[in-house]
Design a protein around this motif. Structure first.
Motif, mmCIF file in Angstrom:
data_model
loop_
_atom_site.group_PDB
_atom_site.id
_atom_site.type_symbol
_atom_site.label_atom_id
_atom_site.label_comp_id
_atom_site.label_asym_id
_atom_site.label_seq_id
_atom_site.Cartn_x
_atom_site.Cartn_y
_atom_site.Cartn_z
ATOM 1 N N ASN A 155 -10.680 0.461 -15.238
ATOM 2 C CA ASN A 155 -11.601 1.363 -14.556
ATOM 3 C C ASN A 155 -12.560 2.046 -15.523
ATOM 4 O O ASN A 155 -13.685 2.364 -15.158
ATOM 5 C CB ASN A 155 -10.816 2.411 -13.770
ATOM 6 C CG ASN A 155 -10.271 1.882 -12.462
ATOM 7 O OD1 ASN A 155 -10.880 2.055 -11.411
ATOM 8 N ND2 ASN A 155 -9.120 1.234 -12.509
ATOM 9 N N GLY A 156 -12.107 2.265 -16.756
ATOM 10 C CA GLY A 156 -13.008 2.810 -17.763
ATOM 11 C C GLY A 156 -14.109 1.832 -18.127
ATOM 12 O O GLY A 156 -15.253 2.218 -18.384
ATOM 13 N N PHE A 157 -13.767 0.557 -18.149
ATOM 14 C CA PHE A 157 -14.751 -0.499 -18.399
ATOM 15 C C PHE A 157 -15.779 -0.513 -17.277
ATOM 16 O O PHE A 157 -16.994 -0.502 -17.503
ATOM 17 C CB PHE A 157 -14.021 -1.840 -18.497
ATOM 18 C CG PHE A 157 -14.870 -2.982 -18.992
ATOM 19 C CD1 PHE A 157 -16.043 -2.766 -19.705
ATOM 20 C CD2 PHE A 157 -14.486 -4.292 -18.746
ATOM 21 C CE1 PHE A 157 -16.812 -3.831 -20.164
ATOM 22 C CE2 PHE A 157 -15.239 -5.361 -19.206
ATOM 23 C CZ PHE A 157 -16.402 -5.131 -19.911
ATOM 24 N N SER A 158 -15.280 -0.517 -16.039
ATOM 25 C CA SER A 158 -16.165 -0.502 -14.880
ATOM 26 C C SER A 158 -16.997 0.777 -14.826
ATOM 27 O O SER A 158 -18.203 0.741 -14.556
ATOM 28 C CB SER A 158 -15.335 -0.631 -13.601
ATOM 29 O OG SER A 158 -16.113 -0.397 -12.456
ATOM 30 N N GLY A 159 -16.341 1.905 -15.110
ATOM 31 C CA GLY A 159 -17.041 3.181 -15.063
ATOM 32 C C GLY A 159 -18.197 3.258 -16.039
ATOM 33 O O GLY A 159 -19.243 3.844 -15.749
ATOM 34 N N GLY A 160 -18.040 2.652 -17.203
ATOM 35 C CA GLY A 160 -19.118 2.629 -18.188
ATOM 36 C C GLY A 160 -20.335 1.879 -17.680
ATOM 37 O O GLY A 160 -21.482 2.306 -17.879
ATOM 38 N N LEU A 161 -20.101 0.769 -17.003
ATOM 39 C CA LEU A 161 -21.205 -0.022 -16.456
ATOM 40 C C LEU A 161 -21.889 0.708 -15.303
ATOM 41 O O LEU A 161 -23.126 0.723 -15.218
ATOM 42 C CB LEU A 161 -20.679 -1.379 -15.984
ATOM 43 C CG LEU A 161 -20.134 -2.306 -17.080
ATOM 44 C CD1 LEU A 161 -19.504 -3.553 -16.468
ATOM 45 C CD2 LEU A 161 -21.244 -2.701 -18.048
ATOM 46 N N VAL A 162 -21.082 1.321 -14.434
ATOM 47 C CA VAL A 162 -21.661 2.066 -13.310
ATOM 48 C C VAL A 162 -22.494 3.235 -13.813
ATOM 49 O O VAL A 162 -23.623 3.466 -13.360
ATOM 50 C CB VAL A 162 -20.552 2.567 -12.360
ATOM 51 C CG1 VAL A 162 -21.127 3.503 -11.306
ATOM 52 C CG2 VAL A 162 -19.858 1.394 -11.688
ATOM 53 N N ALA A 163 -21.957 3.987 -14.774
ATOM 54 C CA ALA A 163 -22.679 5.142 -15.315
ATOM 55 C C ALA A 163 -23.966 4.715 -16.005
ATOM 56 O O ALA A 163 -25.011 5.353 -15.843
ATOM 57 C CB ALA A 163 -21.785 5.902 -16.286
ATOM 58 N N ALA A 164 -23.891 3.621 -16.766
ATOM 59 C CA ALA A 164 -25.067 3.158 -17.498
ATOM 60 C C ALA A 164 -26.190 2.760 -16.549
ATOM 61 O O ALA A 164 -27.374 2.936 -16.853
ATOM 62 C CB ALA A 164 -24.702 1.978 -18.393
ATOM 63 N N ALA A 165 -25.851 2.219 -15.386
ATOM 64 C CA ALA A 165 -26.864 1.793 -14.420
ATOM 65 C C ALA A 165 -27.326 2.937 -13.525
ATOM 66 O O ALA A 165 -28.503 3.025 -13.168
ATOM 67 C CB ALA A 165 -26.311 0.654 -13.563
ATOM 68 N N LEU A 166 -26.395 3.817 -13.157
ATOM 69 C CA LEU A 166 -26.701 4.850 -12.163
ATOM 70 C C LEU A 166 -27.359 6.087 -12.752
ATOM 71 O O LEU A 166 -28.280 6.656 -12.146
ATOM 72 C CB LEU A 166 -25.410 5.241 -11.437
ATOM 73 C CG LEU A 166 -25.531 6.234 -10.272
ATOM 74 C CD1 LEU A 166 -26.468 5.695 -9.191
ATOM 75 C CD2 LEU A 166 -24.154 6.536 -9.690
ATOM 76 N N VAL A 167 -26.916 6.511 -13.927
ATOM 77 C CA VAL A 167 -27.398 7.771 -14.496
ATOM 78 C C VAL A 167 -28.909 7.772 -14.755
ATOM 79 O O VAL A 167 -29.589 8.758 -14.420
ATOM 80 C CB VAL A 167 -26.623 8.118 -15.790
ATOM 81 C CG1 VAL A 167 -27.302 9.250 -16.548
ATOM 82 C CG2 VAL A 167 -25.188 8.508 -15.438
ATOM 83 N N PRO A 168 -29.500 6.716 -15.325
ATOM 84 C CA PRO A 168 -30.960 6.735 -15.511
ATOM 85 C C PRO A 168 -31.716 6.900 -14.194
ATOM 86 O O PRO A 168 -32.758 7.576 -14.150
ATOM 87 C CB PRO A 168 -31.249 5.370 -16.147
ATOM 88 C CG PRO A 168 -29.986 4.986 -16.820
ATOM 89 C CD PRO A 168 -28.898 5.503 -15.919
ATOM 90 N N ILE A 169 -31.211 6.296 -13.121
ATOM 91 C CA ILE A 169 -31.853 6.431 -11.817
ATOM 92 C C ILE A 169 -31.742 7.870 -11.325
ATOM 93 O O ILE A 169 -32.724 8.465 -10.850
ATOM 94 C CB ILE A 169 -31.211 5.470 -10.797
ATOM 95 C CG1 ILE A 169 -31.423 4.022 -11.237
ATOM 96 C CG2 ILE A 169 -31.783 5.689 -9.408
ATOM 97 C CD1 ILE A 169 -30.677 3.012 -10.383
ATOM 98 N N LEU A 170 -30.540 8.450 -11.452
ATOM 99 C CA LEU A 170 -30.341 9.829 -11.011
ATOM 100 C C LEU A 170 -31.189 10.801 -11.817
ATOM 101 O O LEU A 170 -31.748 11.751 -11.259
ATOM 102 C CB LEU A 170 -28.856 10.200 -11.143
ATOM 103 C CG LEU A 170 -27.888 9.473 -10.216
ATOM 104 C CD1 LEU A 170 -26.446 9.814 -10.574
ATOM 105 C CD2 LEU A 170 -28.163 9.830 -8.756
ATOM 106 N N GLU A 171 -31.310 10.559 -13.111
ATOM 107 C CA GLU A 171 -32.103 11.440 -13.956
ATOM 108 C C GLU A 171 -33.591 11.359 -13.588
ATOM 109 O O GLU A 171 -34.295 12.361 -13.615
ATOM 110 C CB GLU A 171 -31.907 11.086 -15.435
ATOM 111 C CG GLU A 171 -30.550 11.523 -15.975
ATOM 112 C CD GLU A 171 -30.396 11.243 -17.442
ATOM 113 O OE1 GLU A 171 -31.066 10.309 -17.943
ATOM 114 O OE2 GLU A 171 -29.588 11.917 -18.102
#
Length: 433
Positions: free
Chosen positions: A411-427
């Protein structure tokens, strides 16, 4: 034992606030955590006899241990708890010898090691990875204490050692040697990669080592596949122990809350301030809010996550309790009941419309470990947290193939990918105040 101190903290607006933190001596913190480890170890005798624990522990040590391998099913409940308690004590002793403070990160690693010792880490497969990190520190001529937490978190790749040793059919001596060589290599490369990969998700994935281990596991698994070595999918879980294990967890988490309450001068003062923190790396609640208040937060997280499992009629077993312990541990280092709740809701909602049932092992683990994305909810609000949980569910159920189940922190592996893709959009969408 304790005293109040004033600590200056920066608010979001940049103004300095003075927080009264009730300081607890390091010696006291270590005694409390050591007592916890001894309790878990000795509590094994409540479930099985010494002979049953011994035979079950042998089964655990000789198991390939890739995801998902429930030690309560492979051995027995007593053997799994003995293995967990022993590794908790070992982690504490290693930290103590190297003079590492019992802060939020150390609490997180102790509970994480203890949790995953119920389904993947054991007294055999962790050592070569720890030694690999030690060799790295020696090569860099740095103190081992600087990377000790990476070494302990890095045991996420412990199944790599066991799978090569016992799961691919090589002659036993050659297999054990090869397995530990892979463990040494994995441990050696973890420290520089962990420091680099945190930039990838900008600190919004609390399980940074999970992402790092996922990348290392993917590369090493690719090498094995190049020689036609493949890991079979695995799902071994125990069922039917909800009543006794829920009582067991209730005792643990109630004790943690009560102890935190006492250490926080018999109050919950300051908890509202803790709930205002985003959880984005690095936020150490022990340093920022005090040891007692942190224990309260950890215990509450344990109650909430256990309650969720029982509410959806899931099964309490090694992997699930391991997930609960990990959430509790990171209640000292980024997670609290406010920023994990939206992520839990997101995963729950996704399981209602996706192909997986809400109370099966995969979605339950996604709910627990998906809280690695809690900082997204803390930083961008509850709606973003729900979206993160929703996306995480889809991602985590499909990413295990890359590392062949040798990375326990999937889940940490998956979470890193989700955060990397989602955070720039949210910002980019975030309104300026």
């Amino acid at each position: 034992m304790q005293e109040s101190i004033g600590v200056k903290l920066k608010s979001k607006e940049g103004e300095e606030d003075v927080a009264n933190i009730i300081e607890v001596k390091e010696e006291t913190k270590y005694k409390i955590m050591f007592t916890f480890g001894v309790f878990v170890l000795l509590s094994s005798l409540l479930f099985n006899s010494p002979s049953e624990i011994y035979s079950g522990l042998l089964n655990i040590l000789l198991d390939p241990s890739i995801l998902v391998s429930d030690y309560m099913a492979i051995g027995n409940i007593g053997a799994a708890l003995f293995n967990s308690g022993a590794l908790i004590i070992i982690a504490i002793v290693i930290a103590k010898i190297n003079r590492v403070d019992m802060n939020g990160t150390t609490l997180a690693v102790v509970f994480t090691v203890g949790g995953f010792a119920l389904f993947g880490k054991n007294l055999y497969n962790v050592w070569s990875i720890i030694m690999g990190v030690y060799l790295y520190s020696s090569y860099k001529k740095e103190k081992f204490s600087k990377v000790i937490l990476i070494a302990l978190f890095g045991t996420a790749l412990a199944p790599l050692v066991s799978q090569i040793s016992f799961g691919i059919g090589f002659p036993i001596v050659q297999a054990i040697i090869l397995g530990n060589i892979f463990g040494l290599i994995a441990g050696f490369v973890l420290p520089p990669l962990a420091q680099h990969f945190i930039k990838f998700h900008q600190g919004f994935n609390i399980y940074n080592m999970g992402f790092t281990a996922g990348m290392v596991g993917t590369f090493l698994m690719a090498i094995l596949r190049a020689f036609n070595i493949e890991n079979e999918k695995r799902l071994i879980i125990a069922e039917g122990y909800n009543q006794v294990l829920s009582i067991y967890l209730a005792v643990i988490f109630a004790s943690i809350i009560i102890l935190g309450f006492v250490l926080n001068k018999k109050s919950f003062n300051g908890y509202k301030g803790l709930l205002k923190r985003t959880g984005r790396l690095v936020q150490d609640f022990v340093l920022l809010d005090g040891f007692g208040l942190t224990l309260i937060n950890m215990g509450l997280l344990g109650v909430i996550t256990t309650g969720y499992i029982l509410l959806v009629r899931g099964q309490l077993n090694g992997p699930i309790i391991g997930g609960i312990f990990t959430v509790v541990g990171f209640g000292a280092f980024g997670k609290h009941i406010k920023n994990v709740f939206p992520v839990i809701v997101g995963v729950f909602l996704s399981s209602l419309i996706m192909t997986w049932d809400v109370n099966t092992t995969g979605p339950l683990l996604a709910v627990l470990f998906g809280t690695t994305l809690a900082p997204i909810a803390g930083e961008f609000g509850w709606k973003a947290g729900i979206i993160a949980g929703f996306l995480h569910m889809a991602m985590v159920m499909n990413i295990g193939y890359l590392h062949g189940g040798v990375n326990l922190y999937n889940n940490g592996f998956s979470g890193g990918l989700v955060a990397a893709a989602l955070v720039p959009i949210l910002e980019s969408l975030k309104r300026r105040e």
